[in-house]
Design a protein around this motif. Structure first.
Motif, mmCIF file in Angstrom:
data_model
loop_
_atom_site.group_PDB
_atom_site.id
_atom_site.type_symbol
_atom_site.label_atom_id
_atom_site.label_comp_id
_atom_site.label_asym_id
_atom_site.label_seq_id
_atom_site.Cartn_x
_atom_site.Cartn_y
_atom_site.Cartn_z
ATOM 1 N N ARG A 1 13.927 -9.319 -3.126
ATOM 2 C CA ARG A 1 12.636 -8.624 -3.019
ATOM 3 C C ARG A 1 12.242 -8.056 -4.378
ATOM 4 O O ARG A 1 13.043 -7.418 -5.052
ATOM 5 C CB ARG A 1 12.799 -7.498 -1.987
ATOM 6 N N THR B 1 3.059 -12.968 2.268
ATOM 7 C CA THR B 1 4.466 -13.083 1.883
ATOM 8 C C THR B 1 4.543 -14.211 0.861
ATOM 9 O O THR B 1 3.962 -15.282 1.078
ATOM 10 C CB THR B 1 5.355 -13.455 3.092
ATOM 11 N N THR C 1 -6.466 -10.096 3.678
ATOM 12 C CA THR C 1 -5.142 -10.317 4.266
ATOM 13 C C THR C 1 -4.032 -10.361 3.212
ATOM 14 O O THR C 1 -4.167 -11.040 2.194
ATOM 15 C CB THR C 1 -5.164 -11.646 5.062
ATOM 16 N N ARG C 2 -2.957 -9.622 3.495
ATOM 17 C CA ARG C 2 -1.795 -9.587 2.580
ATOM 18 C C ARG C 2 -0.930 -10.837 2.792
ATOM 19 O O ARG C 2 -1.081 -11.532 3.815
ATOM 20 C CB ARG C 2 -0.952 -8.341 2.846
ATOM 21 N N THR D 1 -0.632 -9.267 9.895
ATOM 22 C CA THR D 1 0.263 -8.197 10.363
ATOM 23 C C THR D 1 0.899 -7.443 9.188
ATOM 24 O O THR D 1 1.536 -6.415 9.391
ATOM 25 C CB THR D 1 1.382 -8.748 11.279
ATOM 26 N N LEU D 2 0.736 -7.915 7.959
ATOM 27 C CA LEU D 2 1.353 -7.235 6.795
ATOM 28 C C LEU D 2 0.443 -6.123 6.267
ATOM 29 O O LEU D 2 -0.775 -6.279 6.225
ATOM 30 C CB LEU D 2 1.587 -8.238 5.656
ATOM 31 N N ASP D 3 1.072 -4.980 5.820
ATOM 32 C CA ASP D 3 0.282 -3.904 5.188
ATOM 33 C C ASP D 3 0.252 -4.058 3.681
ATOM 34 O O ASP D 3 -0.496 -3.379 2.984
ATOM 35 C CB ASP D 3 0.918 -2.511 5.413
ATOM 36 N N ASP D 4 1.180 -4.853 3.142
ATOM 37 C CA ASP D 4 1.287 -4.995 1.690
ATOM 38 C C ASP D 4 1.845 -6.390 1.402
ATOM 39 O O ASP D 4 2.461 -7.006 2.281
ATOM 40 C CB ASP D 4 2.259 -3.916 1.156
ATOM 41 N N ASP D 5 1.660 -6.871 0.162
ATOM 42 C CA ASP D 5 2.264 -8.161 -0.195
ATOM 43 C C ASP D 5 3.778 -7.996 -0.285
ATOM 44 O O ASP D 5 4.270 -6.978 -0.789
ATOM 45 C CB ASP D 5 1.726 -8.641 -1.553
ATOM 46 N N LEU D 6 4.490 -9.007 0.204
ATOM 47 C CA LEU D 6 5.956 -9.025 0.127
ATOM 48 C C LEU D 6 6.332 -10.171 -0.793
ATOM 49 O O LEU D 6 5.948 -11.318 -0.525
ATOM 50 C CB LEU D 6 6.539 -9.338 1.498
ATOM 51 N N ASP E 1 -0.922 -13.233 6.115
ATOM 52 C CA ASP E 1 -0.552 -12.808 7.467
ATOM 53 C C ASP E 1 -1.159 -11.424 7.748
ATOM 54 O O ASP E 1 -0.809 -10.441 7.093
ATOM 55 C CB ASP E 1 0.991 -12.764 7.506
#
Ligand code: PMV
Length: 329
Positions: free
Chosen positions: A65, A92, A89-90, A53-58, A51
């Motif tokens: 989490r 989730t 791209t990071r 819109t993510l700045d980092d992997d979740l 995605d």
């Protein structure tokens, strides 16, 4: 890019010929060959969504989490996938196990196998199972085996960095059963990577262990092809106990057994003196996995449930390969 998502499921596996020791830490290549059974009853289901819109992997495991090393290990695999797919791209990652995590029940095997398959699928890469198995192995060597069903081999290699697992025989070959005697719900204190690296560095028995594996693994493969439960069981027990002997002799010693582990081992030996074909194996944790055939499965469950310290038993048939459940690619 528009978000892309895929969900995959992989089963845990139990090594009959154990992997313990690395030939090469950078590429995570095993020092010994291993042979495993894929278990239908234990699985991890993982959804990966890339995605923009993510700045980092979740990363979530069981809804929780993840931070620190557990999250970094996921990002390391995703970075390999991103490099191969040529995007940044990071993602989730949502992962759910149907059994206790990180307690020697092989959660890292099913987890990294499911993550490898889901992330390759979400990235739109057209890789075969061998290549996905190699990707999973880089994160957790045993995970490479969970891409395949039934009876699986992970060979050794000292050349290059590519090393996929291979299917020896599908689940339909032989109805072997595994009964897991769960003896603790705690997370293990010493990870398998730390335990095996410390064993290799300090145990006077490590070289003897490596030598033994070169004969035990092919012996186990022959017993599988011949469907010889006694030969399979004897070699399997020797592999597990020799692995633990090498770890116990490290300085300081690495001990994964709890009192209940020994109670179960003795009960398995007592079953054999009652003509029940049951053999034990123990990984880097306190649980005992008992190998038997369909004929003896219910009596083995009954006997294990009566052992002091056994919290529950999980009976499993052999499982199939890792599969993509859903993908929008
Ligand atoms: O794949 P790892 O790094 O989690 O190591 C697994 C080690 C054992 O479970 C003890 C043995 C095996 O072959 O699965």
């Amino acid at each position: 890019m528009t978000p892309h998502s895929a969900c995959a499921r992989a089963h845990a596996n139990i090594a009959l010929a154990k992997y313990w020791g690395k030939a090469n830490a950078e590429f995570n290549l095993p020092a010994v060959p291993s042979v495993s059974l894929t278990l239908r009853a234990l699985s991890t289901t993982t959804t990966v969504t890339f995605d923009d819109t993510l700045d980092d992997d979740l990363v979530f495991v069981g809804g929780k989490r993840q931070q620190g090393r557990p999250k970094d290990r996921v990002t390391e695999m995703l970075d390999r996938v991103r490099a191969a797919a040529d995007f940044k791209t990071r993602a989730t990652v949502e992962s759910v196990n149907n059994f206790p995590t990180a307690s020697g029940l092989a959660s890292s095997a099913s987890a990294f196998a499911a993550l490898a398959l889901a992330s390759i699928s979400a990235a739109g890469l057209d890789w075969d199972s061998a290549r996905i198995s190699d990707l999973a192995r880089r994160s957790s060597a045993s995970a490479g085996r969970s891409l395949f069903g039934g009876f699986v081999r992970l060979p050794t290699s000292s050349k290059g960095s590519y090393l996929p697992s291979e299917c020896i025989a599908p689940p339909s070959h032989w109805d072997v059963r595994v009964i897991v005697a769960v003896t603790s719900l705690e997370k293990k204190a010493v990870s398998s990577t730390r335990g095996m690296n410390h064993t290799a560095a300090t145990s006077p028995y490590f070289d003897a262990w490596v030598n033994l594996c070169s004969t035990l693994a092919p012996r186990i493969e022959r017993a599988i092809l011949a469907k010889d439960i006694d030969e399979l069981g004897k070699a399997t027990e020797q592999s597990a106990l020799s692995m633990h002997a090498s770890a116990l002799a490290a300085a300081p010693g690495v001990l994964y057994f709890e009192p209940a582990t020994l109670h179960v081992l003795k009960e398995v030996w007592s079953m054999r003196s009652d003509a029940i074909k049951a053999y034990a194996t123990v990984d880097a944790g306190p649980h005992v996995k008992v190998i038997t055939t369909a004929e003896y499965a219910s009596v083995v469950v009954q006997r294990l449930q009566g052992v002091q310290g056994v919290l529950r038993t999980i009976a499993s048939k052999l499982g199939g390969p890792a599969i993509v459940i859903e993908s929008d690619r």
